[in-house]
Design a protein around this motif. Structure first.
Motif, short mmCIF file in Angstrom:
data_model
loop_
_atom_site.label_atom_id
_atom_site.label_comp_id
_atom_site.label_asym_id
_atom_site.label_seq_id
_atom_site.Cartn_x
_atom_site.Cartn_y
_atom_site.Cartn_z
N LYS A 11 -0.46 -3.53 -5.15
CA LYS A 11 0.29 -4.76 -5.73
C LYS A 11 0.16 -4.88 -7.16
CE LYS A 11 1.96 -6.12 -2.02
NZ LYS A 11 3.31 -5.94 -1.70
N SER A 12 -0.96 -4.08 -7.94
CA SER A 12 -1.29 -4.22 -9.01
C SER A 12 -0.60 -3.04 -9.98
CB SER A 12 -2.71 -4.21 -9.40
OG SER A 12 -3.29 -4.96 -8.86
N LEU A 13 -0.06 -2.17 -9.18
CA LEU A 13 0.47 -0.82 -9.72
C LEU A 13 1.51 -0.98 -11.08
CD1 LEU A 13 1.05 1.75 -7.12
CD2 LEU A 13 -0.67 1.90 -9.07
N HIS A 14 2.57 -1.52 -10.72
CA HIS A 14 3.39 -2.01 -11.53
C HIS A 14 3.00 -2.71 -12.73
CE1 HIS A 14 5.97 -0.51 -8.13
NE2 HIS A 14 6.38 0.04 -9.00
N GLN A 15 2.50 -3.85 -12.43
CA GLN A 15 1.92 -4.99 -13.58
C GLN A 15 1.07 -4.30 -14.50
OE1 GLN A 15 -0.03 -8.39 -12.04
NE2 GLN A 15 -0.48 -9.24 -13.59
N THR B 31 9.67 12.74 -10.29
CA THR B 31 9.40 11.94 -11.42
C THR B 31 8.58 10.99 -10.88
OG1 THR B 31 11.61 12.54 -12.25
CG2 THR B 31 10.64 10.93 -13.20
N ILE B 32 8.65 10.09 -9.80
CA ILE B 32 7.88 9.06 -9.54
C ILE B 32 6.56 9.70 -9.34
CG2 ILE B 32 7.63 7.50 -7.58
CD1 ILE B 32 10.41 7.49 -7.28
N TRP B 33 6.40 10.57 -8.52
CA TRP B 33 4.95 11.20 -8.29
C TRP B 33 4.10 11.52 -9.56
CZ3 TRP B 33 6.95 14.98 -3.89
CH2 TRP B 33 7.22 14.07 -2.78
N PHE C 36 6.82 11.34 2.08
CA PHE C 36 8.12 10.88 1.44
C PHE C 36 8.35 9.41 1.32
CE2 PHE C 36 9.01 14.52 4.02
CZ PHE C 36 9.21 15.63 3.01
N HIS C 37 7.66 8.83 2.25
CA HIS C 37 7.79 7.31 2.12
C HIS C 37 6.17 6.75 2.09
CE1 HIS C 37 11.86 6.87 2.28
NE2 HIS C 37 12.03 7.98 3.09
N ASN C 38 6.00 5.32 1.82
CA ASN C 38 4.76 4.70 1.58
C ASN C 38 4.40 4.11 3.01
OD1 ASN C 38 4.81 5.14 -0.77
ND2 ASN C 38 5.75 3.13 -1.61
N GLU C 39 4.88 3.97 4.03
CA GLU C 39 4.65 3.17 5.16
C GLU C 39 3.76 3.73 6.23
OE1 GLU C 39 8.49 2.10 6.77
OE2 GLU C 39 8.81 0.83 5.27
N LEU C 40 2.21 3.71 5.84
CA LEU C 40 1.13 4.44 6.71
C LEU C 40 -0.01 3.83 6.21
CD1 LEU C 40 1.34 6.64 8.86
CD2 LEU C 40 0.46 8.25 7.19
N LEU D 1 7.27 4.56 -13.63
CA LEU D 1 7.25 3.55 -12.64
C LEU D 1 7.03 2.26 -13.54
CD1 LEU D 1 4.32 4.85 -10.35
CD2 LEU D 1 6.81 4.39 -9.69
N ALA D 2 6.56 2.07 -14.79
CA ALA D 2 6.30 0.83 -15.40
C ALA D 2 7.99 0.54 -15.78
CB ALA D 2 5.90 1.01 -16.92
N GLN D 3 8.94 1.40 -16.06
CA GLN D 3 10.30 1.21 -16.22
C GLN D 3 11.23 0.84 -15.20
OE1 GLN D 3 11.39 4.58 -18.73
NE2 GLN D 3 9.98 4.15 -20.47
N THR D 4 10.90 1.43 -14.16
CA THR D 4 11.82 1.27 -12.86
C THR D 4 11.22 0.46 -11.71
OG1 THR D 4 10.75 3.37 -11.71
CG2 THR D 4 12.90 3.72 -13.33
N LYS D 5 9.94 0.32 -11.64
CA LYS D 5 8.99 -0.61 -10.60
C LYS D 5 9.66 0.01 -9.03
CE LYS D 5 9.22 -4.94 -13.35
NZ LYS D 5 9.66 -6.20 -13.45
N LEU D 6 9.69 1.30 -9.04
CA LEU D 6 10.19 1.89 -7.98
C LEU D 6 8.63 2.13 -7.13
CD1 LEU D 6 12.76 4.33 -9.01
CD2 LEU D 6 13.28 2.38 -7.58
N ALA D 7 8.91 2.07 -5.87
CA ALA D 7 7.82 2.61 -4.89
C ALA D 7 7.29 3.87 -5.02
CB ALA D 7 8.00 2.29 -3.48
N VAL D 8 6.10 4.36 -4.85
CA VAL D 8 5.61 5.59 -4.91
C VAL D 8 6.40 6.68 -4.03
CG1 VAL D 8 3.39 7.08 -4.94
CG2 VAL D 8 3.25 4.54 -5.61
#
Length: 464
Positions: free
Chosen positions: A348-352, A328-330, A430-434, A363-370
């Motif tokens: 840093k602009s995605l959710h805004q 759903t996030i993707w 599965f996670h952002n940290e790269l 993503l707008a409703q939950t503000k979750l990471a990608v």
């Protein structure tokens, strides 16, 4: 070749920065005033900027050649354009992202790749990684056996802070068990690396073996599927290369032996993880600690009927969504990308942007990471930045595997750095940290990738 240095400025800076970043992985660190965190990160960021500017000055003065990777420079330019085009959405936050990416790519990566750090830098870096991992996993397992559990909301955070054994998962002393489980795999990789050294002392061997057990147990109890996948990946690839180089014969025979060995070790690892998950919850607790809810008011013990606990994840059981909402996030992230396909929307602009322009998206409703490093790359830098970075990554993957097949023995450090980069690359699914993230795991990735490039540079496999 690596130069001998009386004072390793860049190397020491990387070590200090890595340690500061590691502090953010500690759950209790989040309870401290945010000003302390901001001050520390602002300070190491400022120092990194000064060192990077000094590097450019040295290039302009022709004291050294311009040896920054041109693809990484082009990627930074693409990110700069993305930030400029979307200047009305979180410009300050995005400039900080750009600054940290420049420090990672142009200062850390280039300095290690071309030997502008001391010879013992990697040993110090790996020692910090192993020592921190040992301490954190030891404390985490102590929390499991005492059934320590703490949960409280945090300001400006979507998820609450969870410490100890919470929601049938061992968060332990970490803020995120998924990050922790992947790093536990990397700690295991370098523990094996030092165990394989013939000059290692017996006392250190005992420590490393205990450390392997601790990391393995943490991965099992963390409930992290990402940790399990990366463990199996590291086991299979590591065993493949070990046996490929150990046996003599034709290339086909060595490949077949390596494939069988990799499959066997991965299977054994999976069975061992299953065994830990079956046995450890049945072991008696040392003592039953009190549980605390979001308001820190005392709760009754959740384990009144006995010591056995469940490792069934509450966020997955009965949900019907095997991806734990990642699909759903993707999908929501792709919707944002379609609106900004060329240069993307900076991280840093995605959710805004989503809240203002696409308020009905998930993503707008939950503000979750990608929750996907490659998709975040696509959404944040568009086709332009993604193509540049993918060319860089594919080039490194191809050269690394060509080189890896020619390394004569598994004791060579190159293969351990290859495993580490591979683990983090798989975790990035599965996670952002790269990419585009200032985190400790990102530092590990770029340090190890730089060391791989240094080895290939020294043997003429990569052009300077």
């Amino acid at each position: 070749m690596v130069e001998e240095k009386k004072f390793d400025i860049v190397g020491n800076y990387i070590l200090v920065t890595y340690f500061v970043f590691l502090l953010r992985t500690i759950g209790a660190w989040s309870l401290l005033p945010s000003k302390i965190d901001s001050l520390l990160f602002g300070l190491v960021g400022l120092i990194g900027g000064v060192l990077l500017v000094w590097d450019f000055v040295q290039v302009l003065r022709k004291k050294r050649t311009f040896d920054f990777d041109i693809l990484l420079v082009l990627f930074l330019i693409a990110l700069t354009i993305s930030i400029a085009v979307n200047y009305h959405y979180s410009p300050v936050g995005n400039i900080k992202v750009l600054a940290w990416q420049a420090v990672f790519f142009l200062l850390m990566f280039s300095s290690i790749k071309f030997g502008r750090v001391a010879k013992n830098f990697l040993d110090r870096f790996q020692g910090l990684l192993i020592g921190f991992g040992f301490t954190m996993s030891l404390v985490s397992l102590a929390m499991f056996f005492t059934r320590f559990s703490y949960r409280t909301p945090l300001e400006q955070k979507t998820n609450p802070l969870r410490i100890g054994f919470v929601e049938n998962r061992l968060f332990g002393s970490y803020t995120d068990p998924n990050y922790a489980a992947v790093m536990a795999v990397i700690v295991m990789i370098f523990s094996v690396y030092y165990l394989m050294k013939p000059t290692i002392k017996n006392g250190l061997k005992v420590f490393l073996i205990v450390n392997l057990i601790l990391q393995f147990a943490y991965i099992a109890l963390s409930g992290s599927r990402n940790g399990l996948v990366t463990l199996l990946f590291a086991a299979s690839l590591g065993a493949f290369f070990f046996f490929f180089h150990k046996f003599q014969g034709t290339s086909i025979k060595k490949v077949l032996i390596g494939l069988v060995a990799g499959a066997l070790l991965a299977s054994a690892s999976f069975l061992a993880i299953t065994g830990v998950k079956e046995v450890f919850p049945k072991l008696p607790a040392i003592s039953i600690s009190q549980k605390y809810n979001d308001n820190n008011s005392e709760l009754t013990d959740e384990n009144e009927d006995g010591d056995e606990v469940s490792l069934g994840r509450e966020d997955i059981q009965g949900s019907g969504d095997v991806s734990n909402l990642r699909f759903t996030i993707w999908k929501s992230a792709v919707e944002i990308f379609k609106k900004n396909p060329v240069f993307g929307m900076p991280p840093k602009s995605l959710h805004q942007y989503a809240i203002k322009e696409m308020p009905t998206t998930y993503l707008a409703q939950t503000k979750l990471a990608v929750h996907n490093a490659y998709l975040l790359l696509l959404v944040s830098t568009g086709v332009v930045g993604t193509v540049i970075m993918l060319i860089f990554m594919v080039k490194n993957i191809v050269l690394a595997f060509i080189y890896a097949f020619k390394v004569p023995k598994m004791t060579k450090s190159f293969l351990y750095y290859l495993l580490t980069c591979g683990v983090l690359a798989v975790s990035g699914l599965f996670h952002n940290e790269l990419f585009l993230m200032a985190t400790s795991s990102a530092i590990v990735f770029w340090v190890c990738l730089a060391k791989m490039n240094q080895d290939m540079v020294n043997l003429g496999k990569v052009k300077k």
